[in-house]
Each structure stands twice: as C-alpha cells, then as structure tokens.
Scaffold this active site. Structure first.
Site, short mmCIF file in Angstrom:
data_model
loop_
_atom_site.label_atom_id
_atom_site.label_comp_id
_atom_site.label_asym_id
_atom_site.label_seq_id
_atom_site.Cartn_x
_atom_site.Cartn_y
_atom_site.Cartn_z
CE LYS A 126 -1.64 4.27 11.92
NZ LYS A 126 -2.11 5.13 10.80
CG ASP A 145 -1.46 0.84 8.07
OD1 ASP A 145 -1.85 -0.45 7.90
OD2 ASP A 145 -0.63 1.42 7.24
#
Length: 228
Positions: A126, A145
């Site tokens: 991420k 997220d």
C-alpha cells in the site's frame, strides 16, 4: 450470461463516474513537498489519520530534510518528534532504518520500484503504491486502505478481506487510467458518507447500485446486471 468480471467491471465504471461527479477535486490529503516527505508521511499514516500526520509533519519536515537526517537520528528523539502518531516508537525505528538503507543502497534517494520500496522497513505494498503514484508518477496497482477495503466489499466488487487480495480483484475491473483516482474517490466517499458504523445511505449517490444499501445478503455478480 456474463463472466464474474463483466458485471463487476460495469459496477466499477458506474462507481467511478458517479464519484467523479461527487468529488471532482479528489486527491491525496497528506502534505509533502518531495518524495522523501511523501514516503515518511505515508509510513506515519498507517492506522493514523491524515489530519494527525499533517500536524506532526509540519515541524518534522523542517528538522529532518534528508534520508541521512533520518539515518543518523536518535530513535528515541525521533519517537518524541512524532509523538501523537500511532505506534510512534515502532515508526521511529522504521524511519531510521529506512533512512540508512536509502543512504547505503540508493544514494539517499527514495527508490522507484515496488521491490526496492517494499524492502524498506515499514513499507508494504500500500505505502509503495502511494509513493510510486504520487512521487514517481508510476501506477502499478491500486492503493487499498481501510476505506477501499470497506467500500469495495459493500459495493460487491470483492469478497476478499486482505488488502493484497482485494487489489488483485480490483485491478482487472477498474480501468487502469482510474487506478490512482479510484482510491481517493473511495476515501472521500468513505469519510463523507459511507463510514464504518453509520453509513448515510439516504444521501449516497451509489445507493441504487449498492448491494449493501439494498440490504441484499448475497449478490449474484456472475449473472446479469449487478444492481438489478
């Protein structure tokens, strides 16, 4: 009868179009001036709000301006400098070690590949995706997220729970030119309307195409129109 990807691709296209209209200025909310500051901000943002990170980094970025500054920092002092950030002691250690690796292996620069970025302490896929997209203008995937996790499951775009598996589900159905913006649109919508505990479905521009808003316990994404 369509394949599972076809209705999900139609769903993803509708989601992007509607959210683009709802949030025309959607973009990253972390404040940074260069790639190093971006990397540090994203590392600090793990399980912490962007608002809190921006408050802390306002002073932090004046004190630490290079990878060497982080590499040579005292971990306890750096932890105090980022106090208020979740897991500040651990993250201070990550930043010191990441600074050292950047100095020793990358001439003090922020790496520009997924493998090199994820080799840095505190940097997962991420974080690497964010740094590649906004620091190097390289889009290799979709940032997943907590908002993206929650909304994509509610919208019937995935049944997966792990971020890596969710990303793998999304990449074939979200057009590549929207991979970067897709995350920001869902973040904005998650903050404004579709929060974790009390989603405001009455005010949601996606309500009529959202399986969760209709209260469906199961959505047949393998056949027909996913919202009919």
């Amino acid at each position: 009868m369509g394949t599972p990807l076809e209705p999900r691709a139609a769903q993803a296209e509708a989601v992007v179009e509607r959210l683009q209209d709802a949030y025309p200025d959607s973009t990253i909310s972390l404040r940074y001036r260069n790639r190093l500051e971006l990397l540090v901000a994203v590392v600090l943002s793990a399980q912490c709000t962007d608002e809190r990170v921006n408050k802390v980094t306002a002073d932090l970025f004046e004190k630490y301006q290079s990878a060497r500054d982080y590499a040579e920092a005292d971990p306890e002092e750096l932890a105090e400098d980022i106090y208020g950030i979740t897991f500040h002691n651990n993250k201070a250690g990550y930043l010191v070690d990441a600074g050292r690796i950047m100095v020793e292996e990358h001439d003090g620069d922020v790496p520009d590949t997924m493998d090199e970025l994820t080799d840095l302490p505190g940097v997962g896929r991420k974080t690497a995706n964010v740094v590649l997209q906004h620091g190097h203008d390289i889009v290799e995937g979709i940032v997943v997220d907590t908002h993206v996790q929650r909304l994509t499951r509610r919208l019937g775009l995935t049944e997966e729970e792990r971020p890596e598996a969710i990303e793998a589900d999304l990449m074939p159905v979200v057009p590549e030119e929207h991979w970067q913006q897709f995350t920001h649109l869902l973040i904005d919508h998650g903050r404004a309307i579709c929060d974790a505990r009390n989603p405001d479905c009455d005010a949601c521009v996606l309500a009529d195409i959202c399986p969760s808003a209709k209260g469906d316990s199961e959505v047949d994404l393998a056949s027909g129109d996913p919202w009919n």
